[in-house]
Design an enzyme around this catalytic site. Structure first.
Site, mmCIF file in Angstrom:
data_model
loop_
_atom_site.group_PDB
_atom_site.id
_atom_site.type_symbol
_atom_site.label_atom_id
_atom_site.label_comp_id
_atom_site.label_asym_id
_atom_site.label_seq_id
_atom_site.Cartn_x
_atom_site.Cartn_y
_atom_site.Cartn_z
ATOM 1 N N ARG A 1 0.819 -1.217 0.000
ATOM 2 C CA ARG A 1 0.000 0.000 0.000
ATOM 3 C C ARG A 1 0.855 1.269 0.000
ATOM 4 N NH1 ARG A 1 -5.279 -1.384 3.813
ATOM 5 N NH2 ARG A 1 -6.482 -2.356 2.128
ATOM 6 N N LYS B 1 -17.759 -18.272 4.021
ATOM 7 C CA LYS B 1 -19.203 -18.216 4.245
ATOM 8 C C LYS B 1 -19.988 -17.579 3.113
ATOM 9 C CE LYS B 1 -19.209 -18.212 9.228
ATOM 10 N NZ LYS B 1 -19.590 -17.466 10.415
ATOM 11 N N GLY C 1 -8.623 -9.061 0.770
ATOM 12 C CA GLY C 1 -7.469 -9.402 1.594
ATOM 13 C C GLY C 1 -6.927 -10.815 1.399
ATOM 14 N N GLY D 1 -12.346 -4.602 1.609
ATOM 15 C CA GLY D 1 -13.781 -4.308 1.666
ATOM 16 C C GLY D 1 -14.274 -3.458 0.509
HETATM 17 C C1 3PG Z 1 -8.659 -1.661 4.896
HETATM 18 O O1 3PG Z 1 -7.625 -1.994 5.475
HETATM 19 O O2 3PG Z 1 -9.422 -2.461 4.343
HETATM 20 C C2 3PG Z 1 -8.961 -0.195 4.788
HETATM 21 O O3 3PG Z 1 -7.878 0.547 5.241
HETATM 22 C C3 3PG Z 1 -10.224 0.151 5.535
HETATM 23 O O4 3PG Z 1 -10.066 -0.125 6.897
HETATM 24 P P1 3PG Z 1 -11.342 -0.362 7.811
HETATM 25 O O5 3PG Z 1 -11.901 -1.692 7.410
HETATM 26 O O6 3PG Z 1 -10.844 -0.328 9.223
HETATM 27 O O7 3PG Z 1 -12.312 0.759 7.509
#
Ligand code: 3PG
Ligand code: MG
Length: 396
Positions: free
Chosen positions: A36, A197, A354, A377
């Site tokens: 990142r 899931k 992830g 996310g």
């Molecule tokens: C992540 O690591 O997916 C982003 O930085 C967002 O982080 P968060 O899920 O804590 O909002």
């Protein structure tokens, strides 16, 4: 694209409040994955090259509106400076007179890193007052944090309404890769949806069924689909209460001519641990006392055949318990096949999330995919067809 980029604004002499996502994995104060950080470098270099003064806004972890010293951004200044090849000054405030003084004192060609935006409750509540205090520090807002764009926070959303705004280079490349994969893709399009899931992937499957031609279902969630067809999955991870939902998804997929590809053979074990004794059986023959931990070679061959017919691939989630050897075999083999087709110019491949990125890195093929998103996310929400508040705010 409706939003502006760094090329559309005059940055000379301007302070550019740049939202980045440097929420990187750390162990004992050291960054364990620089991805990142490396990916925001082009944006920061371009801002400086255009005469702008980059001031970074970022969050780290989830301090929930309080100062949590272990979640300070201070340890990131040095790795950032090293990646950037120019000085990074850290200020232990995010807003207010001390932050303003640090902005004013910033040497030419240096970058300022302000303290964790989430130390202020106003960040996550998208508070107008906190956004005003951020806006007071700069002239221009640049959002380069695609991976935080699913959050409507002050530094990702409200700030865009207060200053002339643009997307950074990473934001641009994330959005163009995702558009190529899902908005106007070359067909056939195949999606890989894996993970533990079904319950966390319902919106994703719902959206993909309308948009793609084939969906490979893998990981624990495949068990739920097998069980919903009356197949005994023994002790496998399975959401039995979602059998109706799984059947409804299968019915809708059939209606929309979207092929759902489920495992036909599986690798089963009695224990959930690396190198547990295992055997490969037909998907219909999981022993009562065993659990499914991976897709088998026949399933992988079928997936590879489907990849070969496709022109575009979007991948989210592993096909098996990839963190445990040898139950990473299906994920690795399918990932290698996708990488090979991509190298040959036959497939446009985009992956994100992830676990997915970890799995592709472990398989050693992340470099060969057309694009690997830095987002977890946010990638998922984009694939679910949702509007990302951080992207929408840039469209003003
Ligand atoms: C992540 O690591 O997916 C982003 O930085 C967002 O982080 P968060 O899920 O804590 O909002
Ligand atoms: Mg997260």
């Amino acid at each position: 694209m409706a939003w502006k980029t760094l090329d559309d604004l005059d940055l000379a002499g301007k302070t550019v409040l740049t939202r980045v996502d440097i929420n990187v994995p750390m162990e004992a104060g050291r960054v364990t994955d620089m991805t990142r950080i490396e990916r925001i470098i082009p944006t920061l270099r371009d801002i400086v090259a255009k005469g702008g003064r980059p001031v970074l806004l970022a969050h780290f972890d989830r301090p929930k509106g309080k100062v949590v010293p272990e979640m300070s951004l201070a340890p990131l200044a040095a790795p950032l400076a090293e990646a950037l090849g120019s000085p990074v000054v850290f200020c232990n405030e995010t807003i207010g007179p001390k932050a303003a003084a640090a902005v004013a004192a910033l040497p030419n060609r240096a970058t300022l890193l302000l303290e964790n935006t989430r130390f202020h409750a106003g960040e996550e509540s998208n508070d107008a007052g906190f956004a005003d205090a951020l806006a007071a520090l700069g002239d221009i807002y640049c959002n380069d944090a695609f991976s935080a764009a699913h959050r409507a926070h002050a530094s990702t959303e409200a700030l865009a309404h207060r200053l002339p705004s643009c997307a950074g280079r990473l934001m641009q490349s994330e959005l163009s890769a995702l558009e190529a994969a899902l908005s106007a893709p070359e067909r056939p399009v195949i999606a890989v949806v894996g993970g533990a899931k079904v319950s966390t992937k319902l919106d994703l499957l719902g959206n993909l069924i309308d948009k793609v031609d084939m969906i490979v279902i893998g990981g624990g969630m495949a068990n739920t689909f097998l069980a919903a067809q009356g197949i005994n999955v023994g002790k496998s991870l399975c959401e039995h209460d979602l059998a109706d939902t799984a059947r409804a998804i299968m019915a809708r997929a059939a209606q929309q001519n979207c092929d759902l590809i489920l495992p036909t053979d599986v690798v089963v074990a009695r224990e959930f641990r690396a190198h547990a004794a295992n055997e490969t059986v037909p998907a219909t023959a999981c022993p009562e006392d065993a659990m499914i931990l991976d897709a088998g070679p026949m399933s992988v061959a079928r997936i590879e055949g489907a990849f070969a017919r496709a022109k575009t691939l979007v991948w989210n989630g592993p096909l098996g318990a990839f963190e445990l050897e040898p139950f990473n075999m299906a994920t690795n083999a399918a990932a290698r096949a996708a990488a090979q087709l991509t190298r040959e110019g036959k497939l446009l491949s985009v992956a994100g999330g992830g676990d997915t990125v970890a799995a592709l890195n472990a398989a050693g093929v992340a470099e060969d995919f057309t694009y690997v998103s830095s987002a977890g996310g946010a990638f998922l929400e984009w694939m679910e067809g949702k509007t990302l508040p951080g992207v929408a705010a840039l469209n003003n």
